[in-house]
Design a protein around this motif. Structure first.
Motif, PDB file in Angstrom:
ATOM      1  N   LEU A 121      33.115  48.313  33.141  1.00  0.00           N
ATOM      2  CA  LEU A 121      34.397  47.726  32.743  1.00  0.00           C
ATOM      3  C   LEU A 121      34.123  46.349  32.168  1.00  0.00           C
ATOM      4  O   LEU A 121      33.626  45.462  32.877  1.00  0.00           O
ATOM      5  CB  LEU A 121      35.343  47.614  33.947  1.00  0.00           C
ATOM      6  CG  LEU A 121      36.640  46.835  33.713  1.00  0.00           C
ATOM      7  CD1 LEU A 121      37.507  47.539  32.662  1.00  0.00           C
ATOM      8  CD2 LEU A 121      37.411  46.677  35.022  1.00  0.00           C
ATOM      9  N   VAL A 123      35.364  42.755  30.538  1.00  0.00           N
ATOM     10  CA  VAL A 123      36.496  41.835  30.621  1.00  0.00           C
ATOM     11  C   VAL A 123      36.212  40.650  29.701  1.00  0.00           C
ATOM     12  O   VAL A 123      35.176  39.987  29.856  1.00  0.00           O
ATOM     13  CB  VAL A 123      36.715  41.346  32.063  1.00  0.00           C
ATOM     14  CG1 VAL A 123      37.934  40.444  32.138  1.00  0.00           C
ATOM     15  CG2 VAL A 123      36.852  42.524  33.020  1.00  0.00           C
ATOM     16  N   TRP A 133      31.725  44.562  34.721  1.00  0.00           N
ATOM     17  CA  TRP A 133      31.495  45.213  36.011  1.00  0.00           C
ATOM     18  C   TRP A 133      30.801  46.552  35.757  1.00  0.00           C
ATOM     19  O   TRP A 133      31.269  47.351  34.952  1.00  0.00           O
ATOM     20  CB  TRP A 133      32.811  45.458  36.751  1.00  0.00           C
ATOM     21  CG  TRP A 133      33.490  44.210  37.229  1.00  0.00           C
ATOM     22  CD1 TRP A 133      34.519  43.550  36.638  1.00  0.00           C
ATOM     23  CD2 TRP A 133      33.167  43.479  38.405  1.00  0.00           C
ATOM     24  NE1 TRP A 133      34.874  42.448  37.365  1.00  0.00           N
ATOM     25  CE2 TRP A 133      34.059  42.377  38.460  1.00  0.00           C
ATOM     26  CE3 TRP A 133      32.226  43.620  39.413  1.00  0.00           C
ATOM     27  CZ2 TRP A 133      34.035  41.442  39.487  1.00  0.00           C
ATOM     28  CZ3 TRP A 133      32.198  42.697  40.434  1.00  0.00           C
ATOM     29  CH2 TRP A 133      33.090  41.626  40.476  1.00  0.00           C
ATOM     30  N   GLY A 146      37.774  51.068  41.275  1.00  0.00           N
ATOM     31  CA  GLY A 146      38.672  50.026  40.798  1.00  0.00           C
ATOM     32  C   GLY A 146      38.276  48.679  41.375  1.00  0.00           C
ATOM     33  O   GLY A 146      37.820  48.593  42.514  1.00  0.00           O
ATOM     34  N   SER A 148      39.499  44.492  41.787  1.00  0.00           N
ATOM     35  CA  SER A 148      40.476  43.416  41.651  1.00  0.00           C
ATOM     36  C   SER A 148      39.912  42.167  42.305  1.00  0.00           C
ATOM     37  O   SER A 148      39.105  42.256  43.237  1.00  0.00           O
ATOM     38  CB  SER A 148      41.819  43.799  42.285  1.00  0.00           C
ATOM     39  OG  SER A 148      41.676  44.011  43.676  1.00  0.00           O
ATOM     40  N   LEU A 309      41.688  40.550  36.566  1.00  0.00           N
ATOM     41  CA  LEU A 309      41.830  41.790  37.349  1.00  0.00           C
ATOM     42  C   LEU A 309      42.377  41.417  38.717  1.00  0.00           C
ATOM     43  O   LEU A 309      41.646  41.311  39.696  1.00  0.00           O
ATOM     44  CB  LEU A 309      40.478  42.497  37.483  1.00  0.00           C
ATOM     45  CG  LEU A 309      39.722  42.785  36.183  1.00  0.00           C
ATOM     46  CD1 LEU A 309      38.375  43.420  36.493  1.00  0.00           C
ATOM     47  CD2 LEU A 309      40.541  43.690  35.279  1.00  0.00           C
ATOM     48  N   ASP A 310      43.680  41.155  38.788  1.00  0.00           N
ATOM     49  CA  ASP A 310      44.267  40.782  40.066  1.00  0.00           C
ATOM     50  C   ASP A 310      44.845  42.008  40.744  1.00  0.00           C
ATOM     51  O   ASP A 310      44.734  43.136  40.250  1.00  0.00           O
ATOM     52  CB  ASP A 310      45.325  39.686  39.876  1.00  0.00           C
ATOM     53  CG  ASP A 310      46.415  40.094  38.885  1.00  0.00           C
ATOM     54  OD1 ASP A 310      46.560  41.304  38.636  1.00  0.00           O
ATOM     55  OD2 ASP A 310      47.101  39.198  38.357  1.00  0.00           O
ATOM     56  N   HIS A 313      47.113  43.956  38.602  1.00  0.00           N
ATOM     57  CA  HIS A 313      46.508  44.561  37.411  1.00  0.00           C
ATOM     58  C   HIS A 313      45.026  44.848  37.671  1.00  0.00           C
ATOM     59  O   HIS A 313      44.151  44.251  37.042  1.00  0.00           O
ATOM     60  CB  HIS A 313      46.657  43.644  36.206  1.00  0.00           C
ATOM     61  CG  HIS A 313      48.052  43.174  35.963  1.00  0.00           C
ATOM     62  ND1 HIS A 313      48.575  42.033  36.551  1.00  0.00           N
ATOM     63  CD2 HIS A 313      49.054  43.712  35.205  1.00  0.00           C
ATOM     64  CE1 HIS A 313      49.824  41.871  36.157  1.00  0.00           C
ATOM     65  NE2 HIS A 313      50.147  42.874  35.347  1.00  0.00           N
ATOM     66  N   PRO A 314      44.719  45.750  38.607  1.00  0.00           N
ATOM     67  CA  PRO A 314      43.299  46.047  38.866  1.00  0.00           C
ATOM     68  C   PRO A 314      42.688  46.758  37.668  1.00  0.00           C
ATOM     69  O   PRO A 314      43.376  47.414  36.880  1.00  0.00           O
ATOM     70  CB  PRO A 314      43.349  46.946  40.095  1.00  0.00           C
ATOM     71  CG  PRO A 314      44.700  47.594  40.031  1.00  0.00           C
ATOM     72  CD  PRO A 314      45.616  46.578  39.419  1.00  0.00           C
ATOM     73  N   GLY A 315      41.393  46.616  37.540  1.00  0.00           N
ATOM     74  CA  GLY A 315      40.673  47.295  36.471  1.00  0.00           C
ATOM     75  C   GLY A 315      39.881  48.468  37.012  1.00  0.00           C
ATOM     76  O   GLY A 315      39.351  48.420  38.127  1.00  0.00           O
TER      77      GLY A 315
END
Length: 630
Positions: A121, A123, A133, A146, A148, A309-310, A313-315
């Motif tokens: 992932l 960012v 990540w 996922g 965050s 990525l909170d 709003h997780p990634g």
């Protein structure tokens, strides 16, 4: 010999007893094969990740390290199901060597194709990524991960101090180099109350560094250290990374710092190599700038990218793949290259580097067909014969008839292997039954169940007890019903039957090896000798390079006799007294002068093992009252 040069009193320690021999573990199980996820050696960033086979002591630990009961394509993971059966039947220690067939890039380099094997992932998602990540291990399971990141503002760490001459200074306290702080203006001469509701402003983020005089300041763009200025507050920023995999696993890493200079930095704790959590799911990479003249991101930009990525709003990682089904060659693996540290041992060969393993299996051989399965089973047996101190449990082909399993068995002749038949049927734990529909079932090879029974029998009775006439737990029925007459065909050929007995449940009803040698016909005899040989081998290493004389011979002889005496008292050996159970000779009768001159000490050991009562016979006849009994 000690030197006595100065007059005085010398107190010296000595020993008047023989050295004891400690028995080695006999129930540690090792398996090599495919798993959904988990440790596997590969080369990353110029460094080889060589975790080697991992030890798990429960199925919960197995799931955390290697994933669930299915592979990425939804097919059953026979190794995971065997591990589940092993622990359900009494197993306690399991080493797993994951086998993964990597997708390689084309060309002479033949390197691992990262995106094709590992989920990741970037960012931000568009433009030049600030960070990425990566799934730590290859496989489609990485796409379920996922990530965050949350932050926390601690109290003000910038303290004003007044010197004796009345001058004022400020200093940072309570933080280490590498910590991130956020600068803020004072309000009415006091720092504002810290709040976690608003994200930090990237321009106000600084990294704490130590100056040449030992004081703490802020690292600047030129690599120097700026002294903290008065009239500001500095709030310590810490991170918490939450990693979720599916609906069952949630890992939270708290109190992380931003910069790599700190020992608790997020990139250190979640590193690709040697992270704090050996079974961590992800690792963090900061890609180097690729554009000419491009500058690395500032600490504020890095923090902003992390906090993008909170919790709201997780990634989720994307990509990755499970590669191809491993071949028999890949399952058997390769030994480590002593001249190249980037070529570690793989597959079954990696289990050869672990001395404690006493039983091995490869459930994935059942996914192979024909000659490939035979070669894999033969390689498994060869592995045990070469290492000497372990036993192989061989799985028969799926859906084998009596004739087919006999044909499969006829291709082997070894005292280090045992074959069990038939397969076992369980309620499928990966599927929910539909209302009114039959309960979904799954057929499994027997190796995991049998290995657990080996462990249970060893712990309850001892390795000398044949692991037979034992109940098989965690199953519904046997795929094929082996009757009395059918076993009369299988048993003489060294095929151990798994049978159902009315009122006595499902049991292992055979204890023979795959050997034509009558001395090594029984599993417990071979495993007893493995135990004795391995224990003596490990516990007498002290004798190497000792003076080869009568004192050494007597010491070794006494150590072995004491060990065998305890073994005899446990019921492992025949005989009503020790002299009938074993003998140990280590003297001039076992060595010639040529042996002594060439540094050889020869100890001759004989033991009388107990054999299982495989056929219990009661003879009953009539006699008259006036006739004497025979």
């Amino acid at each position: 010999m000690p030197e006595y040069l100065t007059p005085g009193v010398y107190v010296e320690e000595t020993s008047f007893r023989s050295r004891s021999i400690e028995g080695v573990p006999t129930s540690t199980f090792g398996m090599a094969g495919r798993t959904e996820y988990g440790p596997v050696p590969y080369l990353a960033n110029g460094r080889i990740l060589t975790p080697g086979p991992s030890l798990v002591t429960s199925f919960t630990e197995y799931e955390r390290a290697y994933g669930g009961l299915t592979l990425g394509d939804g097919s059953p993971c026979y190794l995971a199901l065997a591990a589940r059966a092993f622990f359900a039947n009494g197993g306690r220690r399991l080493y797993v060597s994951r086998v993964f067939s990597f997708v390689k890039t084309a060309g002479p380099a033949d390197t691992i194709d990262g995106p094709a094997n590992f989920a990741s992932l970037a960012v931000p998602a568009t433009g030049t990524p600030v960070l990425r990540w990566w799934a730590r291990w290859p496989g489609q399971a990485g796409a379920r991960i996922g990530v965050s990141v949350a932050f926390r503002r601690s109290k003000n760490v910038l303290i004003a101090a007044t010197a004796a001459d009345g001058t004022g200074t400020v200093r940072l306290t309570g933080v280490q180099p590498g910590a991130a702080v956020e600068l803020a203006d004072l309000v009415g001469g006091k720092p504002p109350a810290p709040s976690d509701r608003t994200k930090p402003n990237a321009a106000d983020v600084r990294i704490v560094a130590r100056a040449a005089d030992g004081s703490l300041g802020y690292r600047n763009a030129q690599g120097g250290v700026d002294a903290p200025a008065a009239g500001k507050a500095a709030f310590h920023l810490t991170l918490a990374v939450t990693v979720r995999s599916g609906a069952d696993r949630l890992d939270v890493y708290n109190e992380l710092e931003l910069d790599d200079a700190h020992p608790r930095s997020v990139a250190r704790v979640l590193a690709a190599k040697d992270p704090a959590d050996e079974f961590s799911l992800v690792w963090l990479d900061y890609p180097a700038p690729t554009a000419p003249g491009a500058q690395p991101p500032t600490p504020g930009e890095t923090l902003t990218a992390l906090l993008a990525l909170d919790a709201a709003h997780p990634g989720f990682l994307t990509g990755g793949g499970d590669g191809q089904d491993p071949t028999s060659v890949e399952l058997l693996g390769e030994r480590a290259d002593p001249d190249d540290h980037n070529r570690p041992a793989t597959g079954l060969a990696a289990l050869g580097e672990i001395d404690d393993i006493a039983v091995v299996a490869m459930p994935d051989t059942v996914n192979l067909t024909g000659q490939d399965q035979t070669e894999a089973a033969s390689g498994l047996i060869d592995h045990c014969e070469q290492l000497r101190y372990r036993m192989a449990i061989v799985d028969p082909p799926k859906d084998s008839s009596i004739s087919e399993v006999r044909r499969f068995r006829s291709q082997f002749d070894s005292t280090y292997g045992a074959l069990y038949y038939p397969w076992l049927r369980i309620t499928d734990p990966t599927r929910r039954p539909d209302p009114g529909a039959p309960t979904p079932t799954l057929d499994l090879p027997p190796s995991g169940f049998v290995a657990g029974i080996y462990a249970r029998s060893d712990n309850d009775r001892g390795v000398f007890k044949a692991p037979a006439n034992e109940v098989v737990y965690g199953m519904s029925e046997f795929v094929t019903n082996v009757t009395y007459d059918r076993q009369a065909v299988l048993n003489p050929e060294g095929i151990n039957a798994l049978r159902f007995f009315e009122g006595r449940s499902n049991r292992v009803w055979g204890a023979r090896t795959m050997s034509s040698d009558p001395e090594w016909k029984y599993v417990n005899v071979r495993r007893l000798f493995i135990y004795l040989e391995h224990s003596i081998d490990k516990s007498t290493q002290w004798a190497v390079f000792e003076p080869n004389n009568e004192r050494l011979w007597a010491s070794v002889r006494q150590s072995v006799e004491d060990f065998l005496l305890v073994t005899w008292k446990s019921g492992a050996l025949m005989g009503g007294k020790p002299e009938e159970a074993f003998f140990v000779r280590c003297d001039r009768t076992t060595m010639t002068q040529n042996d002594i001159d060439n540094g050889r000490m020869i100890c001759l050991i004989g033991v009388a093992p107990t054999y299982p009562a495989e056929f219990v016979i009661f003879r009953i006849g009539q006699f008259t009252a006036d006739a004497p009994a025979v």
